[in-house]
Design a protein around this motif. Structure first.
Motif, PDB file in Angstrom:
ATOM      1  N   GLU A 158     -12.716   7.211   2.272  1.00 53.70           N
ATOM      2  CA  GLU A 158     -12.462   5.922   1.628  1.00 53.70           C
ATOM      3  C   GLU A 158     -11.550   6.052   0.406  1.00 53.70           C
ATOM      4  OE1 GLU A 158     -13.526   3.153   3.129  1.00 53.70           O
ATOM      5  OE2 GLU A 158     -14.503   4.419   4.614  1.00 53.70           O
ATOM      6  N   HIS A 159     -10.853   4.967   0.182  1.00 50.55           N
ATOM      7  CA  HIS A 159      -9.996   4.790  -0.994  1.00 50.55           C
ATOM      8  C   HIS A 159     -10.899   4.467  -2.190  1.00 50.55           C
ATOM      9  CE1 HIS A 159      -6.966   2.519  -3.392  1.00 50.55           C
ATOM     10  NE2 HIS A 159      -6.049   3.194  -2.712  1.00 50.55           N
ATOM     11  N   ASN A 160     -10.380   4.637  -3.397  1.00 53.75           N
ATOM     12  CA  ASN A 160     -11.161   4.272  -4.594  1.00 53.75           C
ATOM     13  C   ASN A 160     -11.505   2.776  -4.627  1.00 53.75           C
ATOM     14  OD1 ASN A 160     -11.603   6.736  -5.753  1.00 53.75           O
ATOM     15  ND2 ASN A 160      -9.793   6.691  -7.077  1.00 53.75           N
ATOM     16  N   ALA A 161     -10.751   1.963  -3.879  1.00 49.71           N
ATOM     17  CA  ALA A 161     -11.062   0.524  -3.822  1.00 49.71           C
ATOM     18  C   ALA A 161     -12.449   0.289  -3.238  1.00 49.71           C
ATOM     19  CB  ALA A 161     -10.016  -0.201  -2.974  1.00 49.71           C
ATOM     20  N   VAL A 162     -12.947   1.252  -2.461  1.00 52.04           N
ATOM     21  CA  VAL A 162     -14.309   1.162  -1.907  1.00 52.04           C
ATOM     22  C   VAL A 162     -15.276   1.968  -2.759  1.00 52.04           C
ATOM     23  CG1 VAL A 162     -15.765   1.852   0.056  1.00 52.04           C
ATOM     24  CG2 VAL A 162     -13.587   0.698   0.462  1.00 52.04           C
ATOM     25  N   ILE A 182     -14.666  -3.785   7.060  1.00 58.24           N
ATOM     26  CA  ILE A 182     -13.547  -2.883   7.355  1.00 58.24           C
ATOM     27  C   ILE A 182     -12.472  -3.001   6.277  1.00 58.24           C
ATOM     28  CG2 ILE A 182     -11.713  -2.352   9.025  1.00 58.24           C
ATOM     29  CD1 ILE A 182     -14.513  -1.682  10.075  1.00 58.24           C
ATOM     30  N   ASP A 183     -12.055  -1.842   5.762  1.00 62.39           N
ATOM     31  CA  ASP A 183     -10.898  -1.787   4.869  1.00 62.39           C
ATOM     32  C   ASP A 183      -9.679  -1.571   5.767  1.00 62.39           C
ATOM     33  OD1 ASP A 183      -8.818  -1.169   3.222  1.00 62.39           O
ATOM     34  OD2 ASP A 183      -9.817   0.469   2.160  1.00 62.39           O
ATOM     35  N   ALA A 184      -8.962  -2.666   6.003  1.00 67.51           N
ATOM     36  CA  ALA A 184      -7.812  -2.610   6.927  1.00 67.51           C
ATOM     37  C   ALA A 184      -6.494  -2.503   6.174  1.00 67.51           C
ATOM     38  CB  ALA A 184      -7.819  -3.843   7.826  1.00 67.51           C
ATOM     39  N   ALA A 185      -6.541  -1.975   4.939  1.00 60.83           N
ATOM     40  CA  ALA A 185      -5.336  -1.920   4.101  1.00 60.83           C
ATOM     41  C   ALA A 185      -4.147  -1.308   4.839  1.00 60.83           C
ATOM     42  CB  ALA A 185      -5.616  -1.141   2.830  1.00 60.83           C
ATOM     43  N   GLN A 186      -4.375  -0.175   5.502  1.00 65.88           N
ATOM     44  CA  GLN A 186      -3.257   0.519   6.160  1.00 65.88           C
ATOM     45  C   GLN A 186      -3.073   0.077   7.605  1.00 65.88           C
ATOM     46  OE1 GLN A 186      -1.076   2.551   4.710  1.00 65.88           O
ATOM     47  NE2 GLN A 186      -2.108   2.641   2.738  1.00 65.88           N
ATOM     48  N   ALA A 187      -4.140  -0.430   8.212  1.00 67.19           N
ATOM     49  CA  ALA A 187      -4.068  -0.755   9.645  1.00 67.19           C
ATOM     50  C   ALA A 187      -3.408  -2.110   9.907  1.00 67.19           C
ATOM     51  CB  ALA A 187      -5.476  -0.738  10.239  1.00 67.19           C
ATOM     52  N   SER A 192      -6.054 -11.377  -4.360  1.00 62.10           N
ATOM     53  CA  SER A 192      -4.746 -10.882  -4.783  1.00 62.10           C
ATOM     54  C   SER A 192      -4.412  -9.515  -4.197  1.00 62.10           C
ATOM     55  CB  SER A 192      -4.616 -10.865  -6.302  1.00 62.10           C
ATOM     56  OG  SER A 192      -5.774 -10.392  -6.877  1.00 62.10           O
ATOM     57  N   ASN A 193      -5.354  -8.884  -3.522  1.00 65.67           N
ATOM     58  CA  ASN A 193      -5.094  -7.612  -2.833  1.00 65.67           C
ATOM     59  C   ASN A 193      -6.381  -7.203  -2.109  1.00 65.67           C
ATOM     60  OD1 ASN A 193      -6.750  -6.425  -4.918  1.00 65.67           O
ATOM     61  ND2 ASN A 193      -4.936  -6.497  -6.217  1.00 65.67           N
ATOM     62  N   VAL A 194      -6.361  -6.077  -1.442  1.00 69.28           N
ATOM     63  CA  VAL A 194      -7.561  -5.657  -0.715  1.00 69.28           C
ATOM     64  C   VAL A 194      -8.634  -5.141  -1.680  1.00 69.28           C
ATOM     65  CG1 VAL A 194      -6.862  -3.272  -0.198  1.00 69.28           C
ATOM     66  CG2 VAL A 194      -8.343  -4.465   1.388  1.00 69.28           C
ATOM     67  N   THR A 195      -8.213  -4.628  -2.822  1.00 69.05           N
ATOM     68  CA  THR A 195      -9.184  -4.148  -3.809  1.00 69.05           C
ATOM     69  C   THR A 195     -10.082  -5.302  -4.250  1.00 69.05           C
ATOM     70  OG1 THR A 195      -7.598  -2.501  -4.567  1.00 69.05           O
ATOM     71  CG2 THR A 195      -9.400  -3.023  -6.071  1.00 69.05           C
ATOM     72  N   GLU A 196      -9.462  -6.433  -4.540  1.00 67.61           N
ATOM     73  CA  GLU A 196     -10.265  -7.603  -4.927  1.00 67.61           C
ATOM     74  C   GLU A 196     -11.144  -8.052  -3.752  1.00 67.61           C
ATOM     75  OE1 GLU A 196      -8.041 -11.020  -6.391  1.00 67.61           O
ATOM     76  OE2 GLU A 196      -9.821 -12.258  -6.159  1.00 67.61           O
ATOM     77  N   HIS A 226     -10.332   1.768   8.151  1.00 65.30           N
ATOM     78  CA  HIS A 226      -9.811   1.711   9.520  1.00 65.30           C
ATOM     79  C   HIS A 226      -8.803   2.831   9.762  1.00 65.30           C
ATOM     80  CE1 HIS A 226      -8.331  -1.107  12.975  1.00 65.30           C
ATOM     81  NE2 HIS A 226      -8.397   0.139  13.345  1.00 65.30           N
ATOM     82  N   ALA A 227      -7.882   3.010   8.795  1.00 63.78           N
ATOM     83  CA  ALA A 227      -6.877   4.063   8.942  1.00 63.78           C
ATOM     84  C   ALA A 227      -6.611   4.663   7.566  1.00 63.78           C
ATOM     85  CB  ALA A 227      -5.596   3.500   9.547  1.00 63.78           C
ATOM     86  N   SER A 228      -6.555   5.984   7.517  1.00 65.93           N
ATOM     87  CA  SER A 228      -6.473   6.681   6.236  1.00 65.93           C
ATOM     88  C   SER A 228      -5.109   6.530   5.562  1.00 65.93           C
ATOM     89  CB  SER A 228      -6.771   8.166   6.431  1.00 65.93           C
ATOM     90  OG  SER A 228      -6.425   8.887   5.264  1.00 65.93           O
ATOM     91  N   ASN A 229      -5.139   6.248   4.278  1.00 66.45           N
ATOM     92  CA  ASN A 229      -3.889   6.160   3.508  1.00 66.45           C
ATOM     93  C   ASN A 229      -3.402   7.547   3.101  1.00 66.45           C
ATOM     94  OD1 ASN A 229      -6.169   6.243   1.649  1.00 66.45           O
ATOM     95  ND2 ASN A 229      -4.656   6.040   0.020  1.00 66.45           N
ATOM     96  N   VAL A 230      -4.170   8.591   3.436  1.00 63.88           N
ATOM     97  CA  VAL A 230      -3.741   9.945   3.069  1.00 63.88           C
ATOM     98  C   VAL A 230      -3.193  10.667   4.306  1.00 63.88           C
ATOM     99  CG1 VAL A 230      -4.440  12.159   2.095  1.00 63.88           C
ATOM    100  CG2 VAL A 230      -5.416  10.037   1.189  1.00 63.88           C
TER     101      VAL A 230
END
Ligand SMILES: Cc1ncc(COP(=O)(O)O)c(C=O)c1O
Length: 390
Positions: free
Chosen positions: A101-105, A178-183, A75-79, A151-155
């Motif tokens: 890293e994001h809190n999701a990691v 890889i957390d590709a949420a932003q990329a 349902s999202n990258v966190t899951e 991969h790419a910072s959300n900040v």
């Protein structure tokens, strides 16, 4: 009308076809997946899910001849990240991750740390970059079982040298997640080329799909080494009381977000028709204008890379004499400009940039913004800054 500059949180607006296809699924299709009688509607759902899996496998150049079975919907990258992290790591193992890293990691990792997993956070530089040579030293020093990288910072928008970092993981035979949420949707990503064990993505940011969508593109051998986080009905192997070990069923228990998948599928078609490169070119042009404006404002302190090379159009900054939450409030109150202040669910990244605990104001244009939007925002910001000096 408001001016939306918060695309790093979620892209908006979405291409119109996304809403149309979601509505079409609910109004005209709507059957569950693998839980019917092979009616026309059942077959339509089967086709939709299979096609979307194939589109995602192709988009990310999945392993195993882009075998769509190795695409899992979440349902999202966190899951997605929780599935991979909690399904692979066991007490006694070591995991290396970065300090952007994001809190999701980091939250799932900190929770496993309490159960005996060793968590090593590698420090990125002040602009948010992880040095490949330092990374290799850390691998040699800590001998990890798993590596997880943003991969790419959300900040601050910093894009890691994923090719070099993944190449090093390959040299040491280490699985990299890889957390590709932003990329995803902004940068071309090849899971096969980088030999990525699991690519985790979210559907509602750069991919322009609806909220509630995301997933994992697996390397087949790594998918086998991961235990499912959630077990239950899959619409398949119903005679068995234990979870099937075949993908995609292994990681997809319970009814999928089918209207969301219909929307995501339409979004990927929309992106494909224009090309990621062309979409990114436009966003980067807007980014360049924003960057110039912020760098030309003596009161603004911009964090992260100071050129568009190596960054996404995601900008975090503070203005001297201003609390960033107040700035966000005033921009919205006076000009209806939507941004995001604070810590962006990424306290580690803010510590790295030197902006913890106050955070920063984040501005992130998207593919539906125009140059006038950036001018409007910069003028509004200048006016506010002028006010604070009076
Ligand atoms: C880098 C990164 N990772 C993870 C997430 C979590 O995304 P989602 O809420 O879609 O799971 C985000 C969203 O802000 C993100 O930017």
């Amino acid at each position: 009308m408001s001016l939306y500059l918060n695309n790093a949180a979620t892209s908006w607006p979405k291409p119109r076809v996304v809403a149309e296809e979601m509505s079409n699924f609910i109004l005209n299709a709507g059957a569950n997946l693998g839980r019917g009688s092979a009616s026309d509607r059942d077959v339509m759902t089967l086709g939709l899910v299979a096609d979307t899996r194939a589109k995602i496998a192709t988009l990310f150049d999945g392993h195993s001849d882009r075998d769509p079975r190795y695409v899992t919907f979440t349902s999202n990258v966190t899951e997605a990240l929780n599935v991979v992290i909690k399904g692979f790591l066991r007490p006694g193992m070591t995991v290396l991750t970065s300090s952007v890293e994001h809190n999701a990691v980091i939250r799932p990792l900190r929770s496993l740390e309490r159960k005996g997993v060793r968590v090593i956070v590698m420090k990125c530089d002040r602009n948010g970059f992880l040095s490949p040579s330092f990374f290799e030293e850390e691998i040699k020093k800590h001998r990890p079982n798993l590596i997880i990288l943003n991969h790419a910072s959300n900040v601050c928008g910093a894009i890691q040298d994923i090719e070099a970092l993944c190449g090093i993981c390959g040299d040491y035979g280490l699985p990299v997640v890889i957390d590709a949420a932003q990329a995803a949707g902004h940068l071309p990503i090849s899971v096969s080329k980088g030999d990525i064990a699991a690519l985790c993505f979210t559907g509602h940011k750069g991919l322009l799909g609806p909220q509630g969508t995301g997933g994992i593109v697996w390397r087949p051998d790594f998918a086998e080494a991961v235990s499912p986080l959630i077990e239950g009905g899959t619409g398949s192997f119903s005679h068995e009381e234990v979870q099937p070990d075949k993908l995609p069923d292994k990681f997809e228990s319970g009814t999928l977000n089918l209207p969301g998948i219909a929307g995501l599928s339409a979004a990927i078609d929309w992106i494909d028709a224009r090309g990621i490169k062309n979409i990114a070119e436009k966003s980067n042009r807007l980014g360049e204008k924003l960057l110039d404006g912020l760098l030309g404002m003596p009161e603004a302190i911009l964090y992260g890379p100071k050129t568009m090379a190596g960054r996404l159009p995601v900008f975090a900054f503070n203005v001297k004499g201003w609390d960033n939450a107040e700035l966000a409030f005033k921009l919205n109150d006076r000009w209806k400009i939507e941004t995001r202040p604070g810590l962006h669910c990424a306290p580690l990244a803010h510590r790295t940039l030197g902006t913890f605990p106050e955070g920063a104001l984040r501005v992130s244009p998207g593919p539906f913004n125009e140059e006038e939007d950036i001018e409007f925002f910069l003028n509004a910001l200048s006016e506010l800054v002028k006010d604070s000096g009076e």
